[in-house]
Structure formats: C-alpha cells, structure tokens
Design a protein around this motif. Structure first.
Motif, PDB file in Angstrom:
ATOM      1  N   ARG A  67       0.839  -1.207   0.000  1.00 21.02           N
ATOM      2  CA  ARG A  67       0.000   0.000   0.000  1.00 21.02           C
ATOM      3  C   ARG A  67       0.872   1.255   0.000  1.00 21.02           C
ATOM      4  N   ARG A  68       1.976   1.193  -0.733  1.00 22.88           N
ATOM      5  CA  ARG A  68       2.901   2.330  -0.845  1.00 22.88           C
ATOM      6  C   ARG A  68       3.251   2.556  -2.311  1.00 22.88           C
ATOM      7  N   ILE A  69       3.429   3.821  -2.655  1.00 24.04           N
ATOM      8  CA  ILE A  69       3.973   4.138  -3.974  1.00 24.04           C
ATOM      9  C   ILE A  69       5.358   4.736  -3.773  1.00 24.04           C
ATOM     10  N   HIS A  70       6.234   4.463  -4.705  1.00 23.40           N
ATOM     11  CA  HIS A  70       7.607   4.953  -4.672  1.00 23.40           C
ATOM     12  C   HIS A  70       7.831   5.779  -5.927  1.00 23.40           C
ATOM     13  N   ILE A  71       8.282   7.011  -5.737  1.00 28.52           N
ATOM     14  CA  ILE A  71       8.521   7.928  -6.844  1.00 28.52           C
ATOM     15  C   ILE A  71      10.002   8.287  -6.835  1.00 28.52           C
ATOM     16  N   ARG A  72      10.652   8.087  -7.984  1.00 31.17           N
ATOM     17  CA  ARG A  72      12.088   8.372  -8.075  1.00 31.17           C
ATOM     18  C   ARG A  72      12.323   9.530  -9.038  1.00 31.17           C
ATOM     19  N   THR A  73      13.136  10.480  -8.586  1.00 29.91           N
ATOM     20  CA  THR A  73      13.518  11.619  -9.418  1.00 29.91           C
ATOM     21  C   THR A  73      15.030  11.770  -9.383  1.00 29.91           C
ATOM     22  N   LEU A  74      15.534  12.651 -10.198  1.00 25.70           N
ATOM     23  CA  LEU A  74      16.978  12.834 -10.301  1.00 25.70           C
ATOM     24  C   LEU A  74      17.562  13.435  -9.025  1.00 25.70           C
ATOM     25  N   ARG A  76      15.903  14.187  -5.916  1.00 26.18           N
ATOM     26  CA  ARG A  76      15.390  13.771  -4.614  1.00 26.18           C
ATOM     27  C   ARG A  76      15.563  12.295  -4.341  1.00 26.18           C
ATOM     28  N   GLY A  77      15.969  11.548  -5.326  1.00 28.97           N
ATOM     29  CA  GLY A  77      16.081  10.105  -5.146  1.00 28.97           C
ATOM     30  C   GLY A  77      14.706   9.471  -5.092  1.00 28.97           C
ATOM     31  N   THR A  78      14.597   8.384  -4.350  1.00 25.46           N
ATOM     32  CA  THR A  78      13.321   7.684  -4.234  1.00 25.46           C
ATOM     33  C   THR A  78      12.590   8.137  -2.981  1.00 25.46           C
ATOM     34  N   CYS A  79      11.376   8.592  -3.161  1.00 23.18           N
ATOM     35  CA  CYS A  79      10.505   8.974  -2.046  1.00 23.18           C
ATOM     36  C   CYS A  79       9.354   7.983  -1.991  1.00 23.18           C
ATOM     37  N   SER A  80       9.039   7.548  -0.802  1.00 22.07           N
ATOM     38  CA  SER A  80       7.995   6.557  -0.609  1.00 22.07           C
ATOM     39  C   SER A  80       6.807   7.205   0.099  1.00 22.07           C
ATOM     40  N   TYR A  81       5.616   6.908  -0.389  1.00 22.14           N
ATOM     41  CA  TYR A  81       4.390   7.478   0.173  1.00 22.14           C
ATOM     42  C   TYR A  81       3.373   6.365   0.379  1.00 22.14           C
ATOM     43  N   SER A  82       2.694   6.404   1.517  1.00 20.74           N
ATOM     44  CA  SER A  82       1.598   5.461   1.717  1.00 20.74           C
ATOM     45  C   SER A  82       0.407   5.939   0.896  1.00 20.74           C
ATOM     46  N   PHE A  83      -0.530   5.055   0.669  1.00 24.10           N
ATOM     47  CA  PHE A  83      -1.726   5.446  -0.082  1.00 24.10           C
ATOM     48  C   PHE A  83      -2.466   6.572   0.643  1.00 24.10           C
ATOM     49  N   ASP A  85      -1.065   9.094   2.032  1.00 25.77           N
ATOM     50  CA  ASP A  85      -0.376  10.346   1.709  1.00 25.77           C
ATOM     51  C   ASP A  85      -0.767  10.892   0.341  1.00 25.77           C
ATOM     52  N   VAL A  86      -1.486  10.111  -0.439  1.00 24.17           N
ATOM     53  CA  VAL A  86      -1.907  10.542  -1.766  1.00 24.17           C
ATOM     54  C   VAL A  86      -3.213  11.319  -1.607  1.00 24.17           C
ATOM     55  N   ARG A  87      -3.115  12.651  -1.727  1.00 19.72           N
ATOM     56  CA  ARG A  87      -4.330  13.470  -1.615  1.00 19.72           C
ATOM     57  C   ARG A  87      -5.280  13.179  -2.766  1.00 19.72           C
ATOM     58  N   ARG A  88      -4.692  13.055  -3.956  1.00 17.52           N
ATOM     59  CA  ARG A  88      -5.519  12.775  -5.131  1.00 17.52           C
ATOM     60  C   ARG A  88      -4.621  12.151  -6.195  1.00 17.52           C
ATOM     61  N   ALA A  89      -5.110  11.104  -6.801  1.00 20.91           N
ATOM     62  CA  ALA A  89      -4.479  10.514  -7.977  1.00 20.91           C
ATOM     63  C   ALA A  89      -5.522  10.580  -9.078  1.00 20.91           C
ATOM     64  N   GLN A  90      -5.128  11.158 -10.204  1.00 15.73           N
ATOM     65  CA  GLN A  90      -6.112  11.267 -11.275  1.00 15.73           C
ATOM     66  C   GLN A  90      -5.484  11.067 -12.636  1.00 15.73           C
ATOM     67  N   LEU A  91      -6.304  10.561 -13.510  1.00 16.16           N
ATOM     68  CA  LEU A  91      -5.928  10.362 -14.901  1.00 16.16           C
ATOM     69  C   LEU A  91      -6.539  11.519 -15.678  1.00 16.16           C
ATOM     70  N   ILE A  92      -5.685  12.335 -16.260  1.00 19.10           N
ATOM     71  CA  ILE A  92      -6.137  13.536 -16.962  1.00 19.10           C
ATOM     72  C   ILE A  92      -5.739  13.414 -18.423  1.00 19.10           C
ATOM     73  N   ASP A 107      -1.185  14.168  -6.442  1.00 16.40           N
ATOM     74  CA  ASP A 107      -1.074  15.275  -5.495  1.00 16.40           C
ATOM     75  C   ASP A 107      -0.788  14.625  -4.142  1.00 16.40           C
ATOM     76  N   LEU A 108       0.420  14.860  -3.626  1.00 12.32           N
ATOM     77  CA  LEU A 108       0.910  14.111  -2.470  1.00 12.32           C
ATOM     78  C   LEU A 108       1.146  14.998  -1.261  1.00 12.32           C
ATOM     79  N   ASP A 109       0.943  14.433  -0.071  1.00 10.33           N
ATOM     80  CA  ASP A 109       1.383  15.076   1.167  1.00 10.33           C
ATOM     81  C   ASP A 109       2.870  14.802   1.312  1.00 10.33           C
TER      82      ASP A 109
END
Length: 149
Positions: A67-74, A76-83, A85-92, A107-109
């Motif tokens: 129940r976690r998503i991991h986002i990796r950027t150049l 910040r490295g890898t940041c892990s968020y629980s579900f 922490d996700v304020r909104r996930a949307q397909l646009i 949109d993450l906390d």
C-alpha cells in the motif's frame, strides 16, 4: 497485494538515444569544414546524451508495493508514500497535437515539499506504457484513481 509493480522510460529508447548522441557527437567533431553545423550537431549530441542518460539513470520512475507508492527523481532520489499520503491521484487527458493524451497526476502530502505538498505528473514516456494501463494497475492495488477529461 505484495508484488512490486514498476514503470520507467523504455530502456531500448534510452540506449538508442545515448548511442545516437555519441554518433552525432563524433560526426559533429569530424565536420570541421562547417563550424555552425558542427556547433549545432554537438548541441544535439549533448541533448541526446543527457535525455538518454537520465532515462537510464532514473529507474523506476514509479513503483507500487503493498500500500505504498515509490517515486524516483533525479535530485530527490526515491521517495515513498503510503496510499494515505496521496491526496488525489487522477488520470487527466490533455489535448496535444490534435488528439487527447493521457497523463497520470499525483497530489501528495510531502513534508519536504512546498507547503507540505508535491505534484507529480507522468506521461507515456515517463512510464514506458500507457498511463491508462498504469491507472488500472494502481486501482487493482487499492489506490483510488479519478478520471478527468
């Protein structure tokens, strides 16, 4: 669901971009009769090398495990968020070149971000597959993903 799902830019395209950058750089250095052309070819070579290298370096860009998503950027490295922490996930879908192109937006906390929040947007290149398929996989993992046109 405990399996780890990952998405990143296509590896073969990253390799081709790096090889193309090396080839273009070599061709630019060998075309000494045209300084302006040499300059433009070297700029294009550097851009190909940077974009291809980044697509190979920052992997995976998005992953879900449990129940976690991991986002990796150049930077910040890898940041892990629980579900949670996700304020909104949307397909646009945005209009682009005369057609509708889907993007996945989170949109993450994030206590490290501006005002405690972070916005992350992924397109097809970032994920290596259609954002529609990734949204379906995230829904199957238990994350609520809204759709907006």
């Amino acid at each position: 669901m405990n399996a780890r799902l990952e998405w990143a830019s296509p590896t073969p395209m990253g390799i081709l971009m790096v090889l193309g950058g090396l080839f273009l750089g070599g061709a630019g250095l060998l075309s000494s009769t045209d300084p302006a052309g040499m300059f433009l070819m070297l700029i294009a070579a550097v851009l190909l090398l940077v974009i291809g290298g980044l697509s190979l370096w920052v992997r995976p860009k998005l992953a879900v495990e449990g129940r976690r998503i991991h986002i990796r950027t150049l930077f910040r490295g890898t940041c892990s968020y629980s579900f949670d922490d996700v304020r909104r996930a949307q397909l646009i879908t945005y209009p682009r070149f005369g057609r509708r192109v889907p993007h996945l937006e989170f949109d993450l906390d994030d206590e490290r971000g501006h005002d405690g929040e972070r916005l992350v947007i992924y397109g097809r290149w970032d994920l290596g597959t259609s954002p529609l398929d990734v949204a379906d996989a995230l829904r199957a993992a238990g994350l609520t993903v809204e759709e907006r046109s």
